[in-house]
Design an enzyme around this catalytic site. Structure first.
Site, PDB file in Angstrom:
ATOM      1  N   LYS A   1       7.357  -2.311  25.814  1.00 34.65           N
ATOM      2  CA  LYS A   1       8.303  -3.360  26.498  1.00 34.65           C
ATOM      3  C   LYS A   1       7.909  -4.836  25.523  1.00 34.65           C
ATOM      4  CE  LYS A   1       8.722  -1.985  30.548  1.00 34.65           C
ATOM      5  NZ  LYS A   1       8.599  -1.989  32.556  1.00 34.65           N
TER       6      LYS A   1
ATOM      7  N   LYS B   1      12.179   9.074  26.367  1.00 32.37           N
ATOM      8  CA  LYS B   1      12.146   9.461  27.365  1.00 32.37           C
ATOM      9  C   LYS B   1      13.650   8.925  27.740  1.00 32.37           C
ATOM     10  CE  LYS B   1      10.072   5.789  30.137  1.00 32.37           C
ATOM     11  NZ  LYS B   1       9.140   5.417  30.605  1.00 32.37           N
TER      12      LYS B   1
ATOM     13  N   LYS C   1      16.041   3.193  31.997  1.00 30.42           N
ATOM     14  CA  LYS C   1      17.166   2.136  32.450  1.00 30.42           C
ATOM     15  C   LYS C   1      17.114   0.784  31.282  1.00 30.42           C
ATOM     16  CE  LYS C   1      15.412   1.739  36.739  1.00 30.42           C
ATOM     17  NZ  LYS C   1      15.521   1.646  37.532  1.00 30.42           N
TER      18      LYS C   1
HETATM   19  P1  TYM Z   1      10.744   3.014  37.092  1.00 34.17           P
HETATM   20  O1  TYM Z   1      11.886   2.370  37.718  1.00 34.17           O
HETATM   21  O2  TYM Z   1      10.423   2.537  35.901  1.00 34.17           O
HETATM   22  O3  TYM Z   1      10.255   4.088  37.129  1.00 34.17           O
HETATM   23  C1  TYM Z   1      10.544   4.500  38.801  1.00 34.17           C
HETATM   24  C2  TYM Z   1       9.838   6.223  38.693  1.00 34.17           C
HETATM   25  O4  TYM Z   1      10.753   7.005  38.013  1.00 34.17           O
HETATM   26  C3  TYM Z   1       9.988   7.946  37.179  1.00 34.17           C
HETATM   27  N1  TYM Z   1      10.782   8.086  35.088  1.00 34.17           N
HETATM   28  C4  TYM Z   1      10.755   9.006  35.252  1.00 34.17           C
HETATM   29  N2  TYM Z   1      11.031   9.981  35.604  1.00 34.17           N
HETATM   30  C5  TYM Z   1      11.304  11.370  34.598  1.00 34.17           C
HETATM   31  N3  TYM Z   1      11.581  11.070  33.407  1.00 34.17           N
HETATM   32  C6  TYM Z   1      11.799   9.898  33.399  1.00 34.17           C
HETATM   33  N4  TYM Z   1      12.833   9.342  32.551  1.00 34.17           N
HETATM   34  C7  TYM Z   1      11.736   8.714  33.754  1.00 34.17           C
HETATM   35  N5  TYM Z   1      12.383   7.299  34.397  1.00 34.17           N
HETATM   36  C8  TYM Z   1      11.136   6.697  35.284  1.00 34.17           C
HETATM   37  C9  TYM Z   1       8.556   6.643  37.023  1.00 34.17           C
HETATM   38  O5  TYM Z   1       7.801   7.144  36.598  1.00 34.17           O
HETATM   39  C10 TYM Z   1       8.938   6.141  38.338  1.00 34.17           C
HETATM   40  O6  TYM Z   1       7.686   7.224  38.980  1.00 34.17           O
HETATM   41  N6  TYM Z   1       6.371   1.041  38.101  1.00 34.17           N
HETATM   42  C11 TYM Z   1       6.603   1.915  37.975  1.00 34.17           C
HETATM   43  C12 TYM Z   1       7.445   0.936  39.783  1.00 34.17           C
HETATM   44  C13 TYM Z   1       6.401   0.907  40.549  1.00 34.17           C
HETATM   45  C14 TYM Z   1       5.400   1.488  41.541  1.00 34.17           C
HETATM   46  C15 TYM Z   1       4.833   1.158  42.286  1.00 34.17           C
HETATM   47  C16 TYM Z   1       5.344   3.174  41.515  1.00 34.17           C
HETATM   48  C17 TYM Z   1       6.034  -0.518  40.656  1.00 34.17           C
HETATM   49  N7  TYM Z   1       4.583  -0.231  41.701  1.00 34.17           N
HETATM   50  C18 TYM Z   1       4.071   1.998  43.101  1.00 34.17           C
HETATM   51  C19 TYM Z   1       4.723   4.012  42.190  1.00 34.17           C
HETATM   52  C20 TYM Z   1       4.007   3.336  43.007  1.00 34.17           C
HETATM   53  C21 TYM Z   1       7.781   2.692  37.379  1.00 34.17           C
HETATM   54  O7  TYM Z   1       7.662   3.158  36.719  1.00 34.17           O
HETATM   55  O8  TYM Z   1       9.512   2.222  37.633  1.00 34.17           O
END
Ligand code: TYM
Length: 343
Positions: free
Chosen positions: A113, A205, A208
């Site tokens: 990022k 991957k 968003k």
């Molecule tokens: P975020 O919003 O980027 O993603 C949320 C969840 O979606 C999963 N994910 C995916 N899984 C499979 N294929 C993909 N292309 C893909 N893109 C996203 C992510 O692995 C995630 O599980 N940092 C975290 C948010 C967070 C969090 C936490 C998660 C903040 N605090 C505490 C667990 C526990 C995140 O990636 O958000």
């Protein structure tokens, strides 16, 4: 015996996509029956990159409504907004002060990022994984269901809990043994859906932040748009779909999506599509995707048409989450030697 705890969250940055659903939320739904589950909308994480202040609250509600639409049951799970439970920010600060800077500098997501943002990189972006550790550790979570891309952040949360808090500050119990302050959580990454890839490049991957909207299907895309995106998805010149061919990442990804969205097991889907051309496969995948998302979209509309009900879910969630989080925060404050309030 109390049930093992689960915590997870998604950032409210625009509508969630198939990766968020298949990699994370889908698994949360199953865990509600066997675990004590906490799901937060991580709005504090959403401001670690430049954000639109006029959209944050609305996107937070959209994300919460999508959790419910995907099958999170507010009677079984605690659904809440991260910024409404102040203990997240406070524990993050305490953890910041014991986390080595170089642990954060080697995080892959930060490096990726930061590369994209040049001189706009905020301290918050570097600190993102510490806040995430706070989210998890506040609830004494045993399991954290996430997609593959979060594995490194989970390892960091474990290291902070174990090496930087428990090993240094744990008080001795009456038997002379150290009493851990924080529970060390384990990741739950299921193979299927853990890494959903972009529609326009099977080697990166689905995300968003990809500027190309055609690279992802969001959970709120109408059927025509889904069909169009799939029609334009990248393909290759070979006939028949297959799993596991490193030369054919698009075939692997789209066949995997087909299996998950149609509810067929991977072998059945692979056999069905082994000799199928892309021209026949794509409409089938589009149909399966629209069908899988239809009930989610219907339930989403119902929640959005009843803002009072959504607000009540989040308020109940906030109260429940705050009560649990305060207890852990107090334990950490005490272990770190702070003057207790009122003394
Ligand atoms: P975020 O919003 O980027 O993603 C949320 C969840 O979606 C999963 N994910 C995916 N899984 C499979 N294929 C993909 N292309 C893909 N893109 C996203 C992510 O692995 C995630 O599980 N940092 C975290 C948010 C967070 C969090 C936490 C998660 C903040 N605090 C505490 C667990 C526990 C995140 O990636 O958000």
């Amino acid at each position: 015996m109390s049930r093992p705890r689960v915590l997870s969250g998604v950032q409210p940055t625009g509508a969630l996509h198939l990766g968020n659903w298949l990699g994370a939320i889908r698994n949360w739904v199953d865990l509600q029956h066997s675990h004590d589950t906490y799901f937060c909308v991580v709005d504090l994480h959403a401001i670690t990159v430049p954000h639109d202040a006029s959209r944050l609250a609305e996107d937070t509600l959209t994300t919460a409504a999508l959790y419910l639409a995907c099958g999170i049951d507010p009677e079984r799970s605690t659904v809440f907004v991260q910024s409404q439970v102040p203990a997240h920010s406070e524990l993050a600060w305490l953890l910041n002060c014991v986390t080595p800077l170089n642990w954060l500098e080697r995080m892959i997501q930060f490096k990726e990022k930061a590369l994209r943002q040049g001189d706009q990189v905020s301290v918050g972006l570097l600190d993102y994984p510490v806040l995430m550790a706070a989210d998890i550790l506040l609830y004494d979570a045993d399991l954290v269901p996430v997609g593959e891309d979060q594995k490194q952040h989970l390892e960091l949360a474990r290291d902070i809990a174990q090496q930087r808090i428990n090993a240094r500050f744990a008080p001795r119990g009456s038997d002379g043994e150290p009493e851990p302050i924080l529970k060390v959580p384990a990741p739950l990454i299921l193979r299927d859906g853990a890494r959903v890839m972009s529609l326009t490049d099977g080697r990166s991957k689905m995300s968003k932040s990809d500027p190309n909207e055609g690279s992802r299907i969001t959970l709120l895309d109408p059927p025509e748009l889904i069909t169009r995106k799939i029609k334009r998805a990248k393909t290759d010149a070979a006939l028949g779909l297959e799993f596991g061919n490193p030369e054919r990442p698009e075939a692997d990804n789209l066949l995997g999506l087909y299996a998950l969205l149609s509810g067929k097991d991977r072998d059945t889907a692979a056999q069905e599509c082994a000799a199928m051309g892309w021209g026949k496969f794509k409409p089938m995948l589009a149909e399966a995707t629209c069908e899988a998302l239809r009930p989610v979209q219907e339930r989403y509309q119902q929640w959005r048409q009843d803002p009072g009900a959504l607000k009540a879910v989040l308020e109940q969630g906030r109260l429940r989450a705050d009560a649990v989080a305060q207890i852990t925060l107090e334990r950490v404050r005490r272990a770190l030697g702070f003057l207790p309030v009122g003394r």
